[in-house]
Write a protein that holds these residues in place. Structure first.
Motif, mmCIF file in Angstrom:
data_model
loop_
_atom_site.group_PDB
_atom_site.id
_atom_site.type_symbol
_atom_site.label_atom_id
_atom_site.label_comp_id
_atom_site.label_asym_id
_atom_site.label_seq_id
_atom_site.Cartn_x
_atom_site.Cartn_y
_atom_site.Cartn_z
ATOM 1 N N PHE A 1 0.841 -1.199 0.000
ATOM 2 C CA PHE A 1 0.000 0.000 0.000
ATOM 3 C C PHE A 1 0.877 1.250 0.000
ATOM 4 C CE2 PHE A 1 -4.033 -1.831 2.232
ATOM 5 C CZ PHE A 1 -4.058 -2.878 1.320
ATOM 6 N N THR A 2 0.373 2.310 -0.616
ATOM 7 C CA THR A 2 1.074 3.590 -0.634
ATOM 8 C C THR A 2 0.102 4.714 -0.330
ATOM 9 O OG1 THR A 2 2.628 2.775 -2.308
ATOM 10 C CG2 THR A 2 2.521 5.158 -1.966
ATOM 11 N N ILE A 3 0.417 5.520 0.685
ATOM 12 C CA ILE A 3 -0.385 6.683 1.013
ATOM 13 C C ILE A 3 0.255 7.912 0.373
ATOM 14 C CG2 ILE A 3 0.829 7.103 3.208
ATOM 15 C CD1 ILE A 3 -1.848 8.097 4.371
ATOM 16 N N SER A 4 -0.583 8.794 -0.159
ATOM 17 C CA SER A 4 -0.076 10.025 -0.758
ATOM 18 C C SER A 4 -1.146 11.095 -0.636
ATOM 19 C CB SER A 4 0.304 9.811 -2.225
ATOM 20 O OG SER A 4 -0.829 9.433 -2.995
ATOM 21 N N ARG A 5 -0.766 12.341 -0.928
ATOM 22 C CA ARG A 5 -1.758 13.417 -0.856
ATOM 23 C C ARG A 5 -1.483 14.453 -1.919
ATOM 24 N NH1 ARG A 5 2.195 16.175 -0.749
ATOM 25 N NH2 ARG A 5 2.828 17.724 0.795
ATOM 26 N N ASP A 6 -2.526 15.188 -2.251
ATOM 27 C CA ASP A 6 -2.443 16.299 -3.185
ATOM 28 C C ASP A 6 -3.006 17.513 -2.453
ATOM 29 O OD1 ASP A 6 -2.923 18.259 -5.127
ATOM 30 O OD2 ASP A 6 -3.233 16.754 -6.691
ATOM 31 N N ASN A 7 -2.130 18.343 -1.947
ATOM 32 C CA ASN A 7 -2.598 19.470 -1.144
ATOM 33 C C ASN A 7 -3.444 20.442 -1.956
ATOM 34 O OD1 ASN A 7 -1.325 18.396 1.027
ATOM 35 N ND2 ASN A 7 -0.015 20.146 1.450
ATOM 36 N N ALA A 8 -3.063 20.638 -3.214
ATOM 37 C CA ALA A 8 -3.801 21.582 -4.043
ATOM 38 C C ALA A 8 -5.243 21.132 -4.230
ATOM 39 C CB ALA A 8 -3.114 21.744 -5.396
ATOM 40 N N GLU A 9 -5.423 19.812 -4.382
ATOM 41 C CA GLU A 9 -6.763 19.265 -4.559
ATOM 42 C C GLU A 9 -7.401 18.915 -3.227
ATOM 43 O OE1 GLU A 9 -8.500 18.932 -7.371
ATOM 44 O OE2 GLU A 9 -6.891 19.933 -8.475
ATOM 45 N N ARG A 10 -6.625 19.007 -2.144
ATOM 46 C CA ARG A 10 -7.092 18.639 -0.803
ATOM 47 C C ARG A 10 -7.607 17.206 -0.795
ATOM 48 N NH1 ARG A 10 -10.577 23.542 1.585
ATOM 49 N NH2 ARG A 10 -11.773 23.203 -0.318
ATOM 50 N N ARG A 11 -6.783 16.322 -1.325
ATOM 51 C CA ARG A 11 -7.132 14.904 -1.380
ATOM 52 C C ARG A 11 -5.998 14.052 -0.819
ATOM 53 N NH1 ARG A 11 -11.285 12.845 -4.336
ATOM 54 N NH2 ARG A 11 -12.585 14.361 -5.447
ATOM 55 N N VAL A 12 -6.373 12.940 -0.244
ATOM 56 C CA VAL A 12 -5.403 11.939 0.189
ATOM 57 C C VAL A 12 -5.789 10.619 -0.470
ATOM 58 C CG1 VAL A 12 -6.701 11.405 2.301
ATOM 59 C CG2 VAL A 12 -4.275 10.854 2.171
ATOM 60 N N TYR A 13 -4.786 9.848 -0.835
ATOM 61 C CA TYR A 13 -5.007 8.623 -1.586
ATOM 62 C C TYR A 13 -4.407 7.421 -0.853
ATOM 63 C CZ TYR A 13 -5.776 12.016 -5.316
ATOM 64 O OH TYR A 13 -6.224 13.070 -6.064
ATOM 65 N N LEU A 14 -4.949 6.247 -1.159
ATOM 66 C CA LEU A 14 -4.362 4.995 -0.700
ATOM 67 C C LEU A 14 -4.329 4.056 -1.897
ATOM 68 C CD1 LEU A 14 -3.209 3.520 1.810
ATOM 69 C CD2 LEU A 14 -5.467 2.447 2.044
ATOM 70 N N GLN A 15 -3.139 3.865 -2.460
ATOM 71 C CA GLN A 15 -2.965 2.923 -3.551
ATOM 72 C C GLN A 15 -2.728 1.551 -2.951
ATOM 73 O OE1 GLN A 15 -3.105 3.384 -6.987
ATOM 74 N NE2 GLN A 15 -2.931 1.141 -7.078
#
Length: 122
Positions: free
Chosen positions: A68-82
Motif C-alpha cells: 500500500f502507498t499513502i499520498s496526498r495532493d494538497n492543491a486538490e485537498r485529497r489523500v489517496y491509498l494505492q
C-alpha cells in the motif's frame, strides 16, 4: 470542522489493485496528520497508513508494508491509498481520517469519513 469523503472502494480479485481517494473540505488548514484505518467484519478497527498533511512522516502497518502507498495532493485537498497485491484479508471498510495534531496508535483521530467498502475475492 473538517469533512472527509472517501471513494474508490469496490470489488477486486486477489493480486489486483484498487485506489482509494479521500476529499477533504472545511477547515483543512487545521489538519496536521492524515491516516487510513480499516475495519473488517467481526474485528476491531485498525490503523493502515498515515502521513503528515505537509508531506513526509509516512508510516504503514506491517500487514500492508510494501503493498500500500499513502499520498496526498494538497492543491486538490485529497489523500489517496494505492493498494496493490490485494489479499482477501484486506477486505474491510476503509476510513479516511484527519487530526489537528499527531495521529498516534491507539488514539482515535478527530475527523472520520463515512468509510468505503473494499472486498477482495480469492
Amino acid at each position: 470542522q473538517v469533512q472527509l469523503v472517501e471513494s474508490g472502494g469496490g470489488l477486486a480479485q486477489a493480486g489486483g489493485s484498487l485506489r482509494l481517494s479521500c476529499a477533504a473540505s472545511g477547515r483543512t488548514s487545521s489538519i496536521y496528520d492524515l491516516a487510513w484505518f480499516r475495519q473488517a467484519p467481526g474485528k476491531e478497527r485498525e490503523f493502515v497508513a498515515a502521513m503528515r498533511w505537509s508531506g513526509g512522516s509516512i508510516s504503514y502497518a506491517e500487514p500492508v508494508k510494501g503493498r500500500f502507498t499513502i499520498s496526498r495532493d494538497n492543491a486538490e485537498r485529497r489523500v489517496y491509498l494505492q493498494m496493490n497485491s490485494l489479499k482477501p484479508e484486506d477486505t474491510a471498510v476503509y476510513y479516511c481520517t484527519a487530526d489537528p495534531g499527531r495521529i498516534r496508535i491507539g488514539v482515535s483521530p478527530n475527523y472520520w469519513g463515512q468509510g468505503t467498502q473494499v472486498t477482495v475475492s480469492s
